[in-house]
Write a protein that holds these residues in place. Structure first.
Motif, PDB file in Angstrom:
ATOM      1  N   LYS A  11      -6.253 -19.948  -3.428  1.00 25.20           N
ATOM      2  CA  LYS A  11      -6.345 -18.645  -2.771  1.00 25.20           C
ATOM      3  C   LYS A  11      -5.273 -17.696  -3.307  1.00 25.20           C
ATOM      4  N   LYS A  12      -4.066 -18.208  -3.534  1.00 26.60           N
ATOM      5  CA  LYS A  12      -2.975 -17.401  -4.067  1.00 26.60           C
ATOM      6  C   LYS A  12      -3.287 -16.944  -5.495  1.00 26.60           C
ATOM      7  N   ILE A  13      -3.838 -17.844  -6.300  1.00 28.25           N
ATOM      8  CA  ILE A  13      -4.199 -17.500  -7.675  1.00 28.25           C
ATOM      9  C   ILE A  13      -5.274 -16.420  -7.675  1.00 28.25           C
ATOM     10  N   GLN A  14      -6.281 -16.562  -6.812  1.00 33.28           N
ATOM     11  CA  GLN A  14      -7.358 -15.573  -6.744  1.00 33.28           C
ATOM     12  C   GLN A  14      -6.820 -14.214  -6.313  1.00 33.28           C
ATOM     13  N   LYS A  15      -5.869 -14.212  -5.406  1.00 34.45           N
ATOM     14  CA  LYS A  15      -5.253 -12.960  -4.952  1.00 34.45           C
ATOM     15  C   LYS A  15      -4.519 -12.277  -6.107  1.00 34.45           C
ATOM     16  N   GLU A  16      -3.788 -13.071  -6.916  1.00 34.76           N
ATOM     17  CA  GLU A  16      -3.082 -12.521  -8.072  1.00 34.76           C
ATOM     18  C   GLU A  16      -4.073 -11.956  -9.097  1.00 34.76           C
ATOM     19  N   ILE A  17      -5.178 -12.656  -9.304  1.00 27.64           N
ATOM     20  CA  ILE A  17      -6.203 -12.182 -10.242  1.00 27.64           C
ATOM     21  C   ILE A  17      -6.772 -10.857  -9.760  1.00 27.64           C
ATOM     22  N   ASN A  18      -7.058 -10.757  -8.470  1.00 31.56           N
ATOM     23  CA  ASN A  18      -7.593  -9.502  -7.922  1.00 31.56           C
ATOM     24  C   ASN A  18      -6.612  -8.348  -8.095  1.00 31.56           C
ATOM     25  N   LEU A  19      -5.324  -8.602  -7.861  1.00 31.69           N
ATOM     26  CA  LEU A  19      -4.308  -7.561  -8.043  1.00 31.69           C
ATOM     27  C   LEU A  19      -4.229  -7.115  -9.502  1.00 31.69           C
ATOM     28  N   LEU A  20      -4.293  -8.085 -10.422  1.00 32.28           N
ATOM     29  CA  LEU A  20      -4.238  -7.742 -11.842  1.00 32.28           C
ATOM     30  C   LEU A  20      -5.484  -6.967 -12.264  1.00 32.28           C
ATOM     31  N   ASN A  21      -6.634  -7.304 -11.708  1.00 34.30           N
ATOM     32  CA  ASN A  21      -7.852  -6.550 -12.022  1.00 34.30           C
ATOM     33  C   ASN A  21      -7.744  -5.107 -11.549  1.00 34.30           C
ATOM     34  N   TYR A  24      -5.436  -3.384 -13.925  1.00 33.80           N
ATOM     35  CA  TYR A  24      -6.136  -3.164 -15.192  1.00 33.80           C
ATOM     36  C   TYR A  24      -6.991  -1.899 -15.121  1.00 33.80           C
ATOM     37  N   LYS A  25      -7.740  -1.765 -14.036  1.00 37.22           N
ATOM     38  CA  LYS A  25      -8.592  -0.585 -13.874  1.00 37.22           C
ATOM     39  C   LYS A  25      -7.766   0.690 -13.797  1.00 37.22           C
ATOM     40  N   LYS A  26      -6.619   0.605 -13.109  1.00 41.66           N
ATOM     41  CA  LYS A  26      -5.756   1.773 -12.975  1.00 41.66           C
ATOM     42  C   LYS A  26      -5.204   2.192 -14.342  1.00 41.66           C
ATOM     43  N   VAL A  27      -4.754   1.225 -15.140  1.00 41.73           N
ATOM     44  CA  VAL A  27      -4.213   1.522 -16.464  1.00 41.73           C
ATOM     45  C   VAL A  27      -5.323   2.014 -17.385  1.00 41.73           C
ATOM     46  N   GLU A  28      -6.502   1.416 -17.261  1.00 43.00           N
ATOM     47  CA  GLU A  28      -7.619   1.760 -18.130  1.00 43.00           C
ATOM     48  C   GLU A  28      -8.036   3.228 -17.979  1.00 43.00           C
ATOM     49  N   PHE A  29      -8.011   3.740 -16.771  1.00 45.87           N
ATOM     50  CA  PHE A  29      -8.457   5.112 -16.534  1.00 45.87           C
ATOM     51  C   PHE A  29      -7.342   6.148 -16.649  1.00 45.87           C
ATOM     52  N   ARG A  40       0.544   2.109 -26.436  1.00 45.15           N
ATOM     53  CA  ARG A  40       1.209   1.508 -25.278  1.00 45.15           C
ATOM     54  C   ARG A  40       0.176   1.064 -24.238  1.00 45.15           C
ATOM     55  N   LYS A  41      -0.818   1.906 -24.026  1.00 42.47           N
ATOM     56  CA  LYS A  41      -1.879   1.590 -23.066  1.00 42.47           C
ATOM     57  C   LYS A  41      -2.653   0.352 -23.520  1.00 42.47           C
ATOM     58  N   ASP A  42      -2.963   0.290 -24.800  1.00 40.10           N
ATOM     59  CA  ASP A  42      -3.684  -0.859 -25.344  1.00 40.10           C
ATOM     60  C   ASP A  42      -2.869  -2.142 -25.192  1.00 40.10           C
ATOM     61  N   ASP A  43      -1.571  -2.053 -25.465  1.00 35.99           N
ATOM     62  CA  ASP A  43      -0.693  -3.215 -25.304  1.00 35.99           C
ATOM     63  C   ASP A  43      -0.636  -3.665 -23.845  1.00 35.99           C
ATOM     64  N   ASN A  44      -0.548  -2.711 -22.922  1.00 43.14           N
ATOM     65  CA  ASN A  44      -0.521  -3.047 -21.498  1.00 43.14           C
ATOM     66  C   ASN A  44      -1.820  -3.721 -21.057  1.00 43.14           C
ATOM     67  N   LEU A  45      -2.937  -3.203 -21.533  1.00 42.00           N
ATOM     68  CA  LEU A  45      -4.225  -3.793 -21.176  1.00 42.00           C
ATOM     69  C   LEU A  45      -4.352  -5.224 -21.713  1.00 42.00           C
ATOM     70  N   LYS A  46      -3.901  -5.439 -22.936  1.00 45.82           N
ATOM     71  CA  LYS A  46      -3.934  -6.790 -23.508  1.00 45.82           C
ATOM     72  C   LYS A  46      -3.051  -7.745 -22.710  1.00 45.82           C
ATOM     73  N   MET A  47      -1.864  -7.281 -22.316  1.00 50.36           N
ATOM     74  CA  MET A  47      -0.935  -8.110 -21.564  1.00 50.36           C
ATOM     75  C   MET A  47      -1.538  -8.492 -20.201  1.00 50.36           C
ATOM     76  N   ILE A  48      -2.155  -7.532 -19.544  1.00 49.37           N
ATOM     77  CA  ILE A  48      -2.768  -7.800 -18.235  1.00 49.37           C
ATOM     78  C   ILE A  48      -3.912  -8.799 -18.388  1.00 49.37           C
ATOM     79  N   MET A  49      -4.744  -8.626 -19.413  1.00 56.12           N
ATOM     80  CA  MET A  49      -5.862  -9.548 -19.618  1.00 56.12           C
ATOM     81  C   MET A  49      -5.371 -10.955 -19.949  1.00 56.12           C
ATOM     82  N   GLU A  50      -4.293 -11.075 -20.703  1.00 60.31           N
ATOM     83  CA  GLU A  50      -3.729 -12.397 -21.002  1.00 60.31           C
ATOM     84  C   GLU A  50      -3.259 -13.079 -19.722  1.00 60.31           C
ATOM     85  N   LYS A  51      -2.642 -12.324 -18.820  1.00 62.82           N
ATOM     86  CA  LYS A  51      -2.209 -12.885 -17.544  1.00 62.82           C
ATOM     87  C   LYS A  51      -3.416 -13.337 -16.721  1.00 62.82           C
ATOM     88  N   ILE A  52      -4.463 -12.517 -16.713  1.00 69.78           N
ATOM     89  CA  ILE A  52      -5.677 -12.865 -15.960  1.00 69.78           C
ATOM     90  C   ILE A  52      -6.295 -14.141 -16.526  1.00 69.78           C
TER      91      ILE A  52
END
Length: 73
Positions: A11-21, A24-29, A40-52
């Motif tokens: 449940k904790k992992i799923q919560k972290e995934i939801n927060l990262l998603n 991700y959407k906030k950075v993407e737009f 910088r935006k591209d690097d941030n998006l890659k970093m977030i996806m790697e964490k997910i």
């Protein structure tokens, strides 16, 4: 059977995934002004996806480990 501790961890992992998603959407737009911002935006998006992906792997590992039969002596 999934025990209580594993269920909490999943449940904790799923919560972290939801927060990262959401992040991700906030950075993407977020608009970019120049090439440096875009990089910088591209690097941030890659970093977030790697964490997910890492969290999803961990989640899958927990699910697979709970399905194994433990032989005790």
């Amino acid at each position: 059977m999934i025990d209580k501790e594993t269920r909490k961890r999943l449940k904790k992992i799923q919560k972290e995934i939801n927060l990262l998603n959401k992040e991700y959407k906030k950075v993407e737009f977020h608009p970019c002004q120049n090439d440096a911002d875009l990089k910088r935006k591209d690097d941030n998006l890659k970093m977030i996806m790697e964490k997910i992906y890492a969290l999803e792997k961990e989640q899958d590992r927990y699910i697979l480990d709970t399905g194994r039969i433990k032989h005790g002596t």
